[in-house]
Motif scaffolding. Structure first.
Motif, mmCIF file in Angstrom:
data_model
loop_
_atom_site.group_PDB
_atom_site.id
_atom_site.type_symbol
_atom_site.label_atom_id
_atom_site.label_comp_id
_atom_site.label_asym_id
_atom_site.label_seq_id
_atom_site.Cartn_x
_atom_site.Cartn_y
_atom_site.Cartn_z
ATOM 1 N N PHE A 1 58.602 51.776 -8.106
ATOM 2 C CA PHE A 1 59.425 51.574 -6.917
ATOM 3 C C PHE A 1 60.780 52.242 -7.107
ATOM 4 C CE2 PHE A 1 62.698 48.626 -4.985
ATOM 5 C CZ PHE A 1 62.665 49.234 -3.742
ATOM 6 N N GLY A 2 61.171 53.019 -6.118
ATOM 7 C CA GLY A 2 62.479 53.657 -6.142
ATOM 8 C C GLY A 2 62.385 55.113 -5.762
ATOM 9 N N PRO A 3 63.507 55.833 -5.776
ATOM 10 C CA PRO A 3 63.532 57.209 -5.275
ATOM 11 C C PRO A 3 62.639 58.156 -6.065
ATOM 12 C CG PRO A 3 65.756 56.328 -5.586
ATOM 13 C CD PRO A 3 64.825 55.364 -6.227
ATOM 14 N N HIS A 4 62.105 59.140 -5.367
ATOM 15 C CA HIS A 4 61.540 60.294 -6.047
ATOM 16 C C HIS A 4 62.273 61.549 -5.631
ATOM 17 C CE1 HIS A 4 58.764 63.720 -6.826
ATOM 18 N NE2 HIS A 4 58.755 63.113 -8.007
ATOM 19 N N ASN A 5 62.151 61.938 -4.376
ATOM 20 C CA ASN A 5 62.737 63.208 -3.957
ATOM 21 C C ASN A 5 63.395 63.064 -2.595
ATOM 22 O OD1 ASN A 5 63.409 65.871 -4.407
ATOM 23 N ND2 ASN A 5 61.506 66.705 -3.629
ATOM 24 N N LEU A 6 64.128 64.111 -2.195
ATOM 25 C CA LEU A 6 64.780 64.194 -0.900
ATOM 26 C C LEU A 6 64.287 65.435 -0.167
ATOM 27 C CD1 LEU A 6 68.441 63.590 -2.138
ATOM 28 C CD2 LEU A 6 66.920 61.875 -1.150
ATOM 29 N N HIS A 7 64.133 65.348 1.151
ATOM 30 C CA HIS A 7 63.937 66.563 1.944
ATOM 31 C C HIS A 7 65.189 67.419 1.771
ATOM 32 C CE1 HIS A 7 63.085 69.280 5.220
ATOM 33 N NE2 HIS A 7 64.226 68.942 5.795
ATOM 34 N N GLU A 8 65.003 68.710 1.476
ATOM 35 C CA GLU A 8 66.088 69.510 0.918
ATOM 36 C C GLU A 8 66.789 70.440 1.911
ATOM 37 O OE1 GLU A 8 64.225 71.231 -2.540
ATOM 38 O OE2 GLU A 8 64.452 69.362 -3.696
ATOM 39 N N ASN A 9 66.638 70.206 3.214
ATOM 40 C CA ASN A 9 67.394 70.969 4.220
ATOM 41 C C ASN A 9 67.195 72.480 4.096
ATOM 42 O OD1 ASN A 9 68.459 68.746 5.513
ATOM 43 N ND2 ASN A 9 70.442 68.824 4.494
ATOM 44 N N ARG A 10 65.982 72.889 3.789
ATOM 45 C CA ARG A 10 65.709 74.324 3.640
ATOM 46 C C ARG A 10 65.871 75.057 4.965
ATOM 47 N NH1 ARG A 10 63.290 76.158 -0.609
ATOM 48 N NH2 ARG A 10 62.382 77.870 0.551
ATOM 49 N N PRO A 11 66.236 76.339 4.923
ATOM 50 C CA PRO A 11 66.240 77.140 6.153
ATOM 51 C C PRO A 11 64.871 77.085 6.825
ATOM 52 C CG PRO A 11 67.280 78.351 4.358
ATOM 53 C CD PRO A 11 66.677 77.117 3.750
ATOM 54 N N GLY A 12 64.863 76.898 8.135
ATOM 55 C CA GLY A 12 63.616 76.822 8.884
ATOM 56 C C GLY A 12 63.054 75.424 9.000
ATOM 57 N N SER A 13 63.566 74.483 8.212
ATOM 58 C CA SER A 13 63.112 73.092 8.269
ATOM 59 C C SER A 13 64.130 72.262 9.047
ATOM 60 C CB SER A 13 62.940 72.529 6.860
ATOM 61 O OG SER A 13 64.198 72.270 6.254
ATOM 62 N N PHE A 14 63.880 70.964 9.149
ATOM 63 C CA PHE A 14 64.867 70.029 9.696
ATOM 64 C C PHE A 14 66.104 70.078 8.819
ATOM 65 C CE2 PHE A 14 66.980 65.978 10.011
ATOM 66 C CZ PHE A 14 66.849 65.599 11.344
ATOM 67 N N GLN A 15 67.263 70.316 9.427
ATOM 68 C CA GLN A 15 68.502 70.374 8.667
ATOM 69 C C GLN A 15 69.524 69.421 9.276
ATOM 70 O OE1 GLN A 15 69.029 74.783 8.847
ATOM 71 N NE2 GLN A 15 69.068 74.674 6.621
ATOM 72 N N SER A 16 70.073 68.558 8.450
ATOM 73 C CA SER A 16 71.068 67.614 8.931
ATOM 74 C C SER A 16 71.950 67.183 7.776
ATOM 75 C CB SER A 16 70.399 66.377 9.547
ATOM 76 O OG SER A 16 71.362 65.398 9.893
ATOM 77 N N GLU A 17 73.225 66.966 8.060
ATOM 78 C CA GLU A 17 74.133 66.386 7.083
ATOM 79 C C GLU A 17 74.438 64.929 7.419
ATOM 80 O OE1 GLU A 17 77.425 68.683 5.818
ATOM 81 O OE2 GLU A 17 76.205 70.469 5.433
ATOM 82 N N GLU A 18 73.681 64.385 8.389
ATOM 83 C CA GLU A 18 73.865 62.989 8.788
ATOM 84 C C GLU A 18 72.610 62.153 8.604
ATOM 85 O OE1 GLU A 18 75.218 63.183 12.820
ATOM 86 O OE2 GLU A 18 77.283 63.716 12.237
ATOM 87 N N THR A 19 71.436 62.785 8.657
ATOM 88 C CA THR A 19 70.163 62.081 8.525
ATOM 89 C C THR A 19 69.450 62.573 7.274
ATOM 90 O OG1 THR A 19 69.996 61.890 10.931
ATOM 91 C CG2 THR A 19 67.988 61.513 9.660
ATOM 92 N N ILE A 20 69.160 61.669 6.367
ATOM 93 C CA ILE A 20 68.560 62.000 5.077
ATOM 94 C C ILE A 20 67.154 61.420 5.007
ATOM 95 C CG2 ILE A 20 68.765 61.762 2.573
ATOM 96 C CD1 ILE A 20 71.004 63.426 3.884
ATOM 97 N N PHE A 21 66.190 62.266 4.683
ATOM 98 C CA PHE A 21 64.802 61.846 4.475
ATOM 99 C C PHE A 21 64.545 61.756 2.975
ATOM 100 C CE2 PHE A 21 64.856 63.599 8.677
ATOM 101 C CZ PHE A 21 63.897 62.898 9.400
ATOM 102 N N ALA A 22 63.985 60.635 2.538
ATOM 103 C CA ALA A 22 63.759 60.425 1.114
ATOM 104 C C ALA A 22 62.386 59.829 0.878
ATOM 105 C CB ALA A 22 64.828 59.484 0.554
ATOM 106 N N THR A 23 61.793 60.152 -0.278
ATOM 107 C CA THR A 23 60.538 59.517 -0.689
ATOM 108 C C THR A 23 60.848 58.496 -1.782
ATOM 109 O OG1 THR A 23 60.105 61.333 -2.245
ATOM 110 C CG2 THR A 23 59.107 61.482 -0.057
ATOM 111 N N TYR A 24 60.145 57.354 -1.724
ATOM 112 C CA TYR A 24 60.476 56.207 -2.576
ATOM 113 C C TYR A 24 59.251 55.645 -3.291
ATOM 114 C CZ TYR A 24 65.449 55.399 -1.909
ATOM 115 O OH TYR A 24 66.825 55.498 -1.970
ATOM 116 N N ASN A 25 58.335 56.517 -3.744
ATOM 117 C CA ASN A 25 57.158 56.067 -4.478
ATOM 118 C C ASN A 25 56.385 55.043 -3.659
ATOM 119 O OD1 ASN A 25 57.114 57.401 -7.288
ATOM 120 N ND2 ASN A 25 59.245 56.816 -7.061
ATOM 121 N N ASN A 26 56.168 53.808 -4.157
ATOM 122 C CA ASN A 26 55.318 52.882 -3.412
ATOM 123 C C ASN A 26 55.987 52.338 -2.149
ATOM 124 O OD1 ASN A 26 57.138 51.061 -4.533
ATOM 125 N ND2 ASN A 26 55.591 49.778 -5.528
#
Length: 441
Positions: free
Chosen positions: A348-373
């Motif tokens: 349980f806990g963080p793994h990775n973050l969506h990294e705001n790559r060019p061409g993808s969803f980009q935001s400095e206000e909304t953060i997408f994160a993966t949290y294992n289980n």
């Protein structure tokens, strides 16, 4: 109002510090929780479809190009290409492998090119009695069953989406690449192990001539160059570059138990250290993803949870003020999910973050994160001192375990997420394939 936010943040952070020290934390969830259905449980996120990725459900990094998804595998020694023109029915169209025992779990896509990490399938070459050994031992000292594998950076033409035509290979003698960052352009920033070093270091690769890539710079933390006789890093702590993400002339790097660094990369051939901060101890370490928010002069830095059942306490995602690059300051943590008792099974806990790559969803206000289980979590960070969760999706327990390590819990392990500009998400799992989700915010 700012002072109130600061005061509120300090109270929240004190509570987190206190709870992290309690081995029995997270017992505040409901005593009896219903099983999670196959489509998961979401708030503000809708489940669209599921794929077992052509029978290879062990998925890690995800890239999207020309209506196709490229998925690196953790254990299956290859990359699967999926036709995603209909997100409700992903269709496997190709599988690339560099051979048995060569792990290619991380990749980057830009300009109709794919850069692929080639290295040792470490899990197949280590001997541990649980998952933690992978994260708590120096790489070079952990290999007990060495095999032959390919080691370096391969470059592929993907202008025809269902093909991966290799056009170049940069050999990097050692145990290979962990992850790399390349949003396009001349330079790639690669986390690679080279002979003589204890673990993965930073290698800057010049792609000026795409068919002849070359390493033009290296950087590492003190103690990692064993061949040069540097004093050893602390035993039981893994100092290794997970990866660097760049923004303009700054590079932001995560070094697992070695902390977080900021570099001046105005001259990529000569990266200069601006600062180094490490919050382990008192926190458990595992610093994994450094996401810069350059317009706001912030960085979101996720520590990877790497022990089942919260055995090492809670792992967090930190918000850093980087207005003064020589003195980054943690000012908040993203809120820890508490909607279920996630500590009772699996990681349980963080793994990775969506990294705001060019061409993808980009935001400095909304953060997408993966949290294992705990699945996918979406955070509003408009108030950097008081982030809040605004959406989530919790995955079901997988039907079987793909991870070959002993004493690993049968539990979801949501790994990476690629988010398109329309909010459609491709979400991977070490054991359980890929879910396609739609953010409804």
């Amino acid at each position: 109002m700012l002072e109130l936010s600061r005061r509120s943040h300090l109270q929240q952070l004190s509570a987190v510090l206190g709870s992290a020290a309690l081995p029995g934390w997270s017992r505040c969830a409901r005593a009896s929780e219903a099983d999670i259905p196959s489509e998961g449980i979401g708030k503000g996120i809708k489940h669209i479809s599921y794929s077992d990725i052509g029978g290879r459900p062990d998925s890690v990094q995800v890239m999207f190009n020309r209506q196709h998804v490229y998925v690196g595998h953790m254990f299956s020694d290859g990359v699967t290409v999926l036709d995603a023109s209909d997100p409700r029915a992903l269709k496997p169209v190709n599988f690339f492998t560099a051979g048995q025992y060569t792990r290619t779990h991380h990749l980057q896509v830009a300009e109709d090119l794919l850069l692929l990490a080639n290295g040792a399938n470490i899990v197949a070459m280590q001997s541990y009695d649980n998952m933690r050994g992978y994260f708590e031992n120096t790489l070079v000292d952990s290999i007990t069953k060495a095999k032959k594998f390919r080691c370096g950076l391969s470059i592929h033409d993907i202008s025809k989406p269902n093909e991966m035509r290799e056009i170049a290979f940069l050999e990097m003698p050692g145990f290979g690449i962990n992850r790399l960052w390349w949003p396009g352009g001349r330079y790639a920033y690669v986390s690679a192990h080279l002979d003589g070093f204890t673990d993965h270091i930073l290698c800057v690769v010049d792609l000026k001539t795409i068919t002849k890539p070359e390493i033009v710079a290296k950087w590492w933390l003190p103690g990692m160059n064993r061949a040069a006789g540097e004093p050893a890093t602390p035993k039981g702590k893994r100092f290794a570059l997970h990866h660097m993400i760049t923004a303009g002339d700054r590079g932001y790097a995560a070094w697992r138990d070695g902390g977080f660094t900021i570099h001046d990369i105005g001259d990529p051939v000569n990266p200069k250290l601006l600062s180094h901060i490490n919050w382990s101890p008192p926190f458990a370490g595992g610093t994994h993803t450094p996401l810069p928010l350059p317009k706001r002069q912030l960085a979101i830095v996720a520590d990877e949870a790497n022990a089942d059942n919260c055995a090492k306490g809670l792992f967090h995602t930190f918000v850093l003020d980087v207005r003064a690059p020589a003195n980054p300051v943690p000012i908040a943590t993203l809120p820890t999910p508490r909607d279920r008792d996630f500590c009772t099974n699996g990681t349980f806990g963080p793994h990775n973050l969506h990294e705001n790559r060019p061409g993808s969803f980009q935001s400095e206000e909304t953060i997408f994160a993966t949290y294992n289980n705990a699945g996918v979590r979406v955070f509003d960070v408009r108030d950097a001192f008081a982030p809040k969760e605004i959406a989530y999706w919790v995955p079901p327990t997988p039907k079987k375990l793909i991870d070959p390590r002993p004493n690993v819990a049968l539990a979801a392990k949501t790994c990476d997420a690629y988010v398109r500009p329309d909010g459609l998400m491709f979400v991977s799992d070490w054991n359980a394939g890929m879910h396609v989700l739609q953010y409804q915010g």
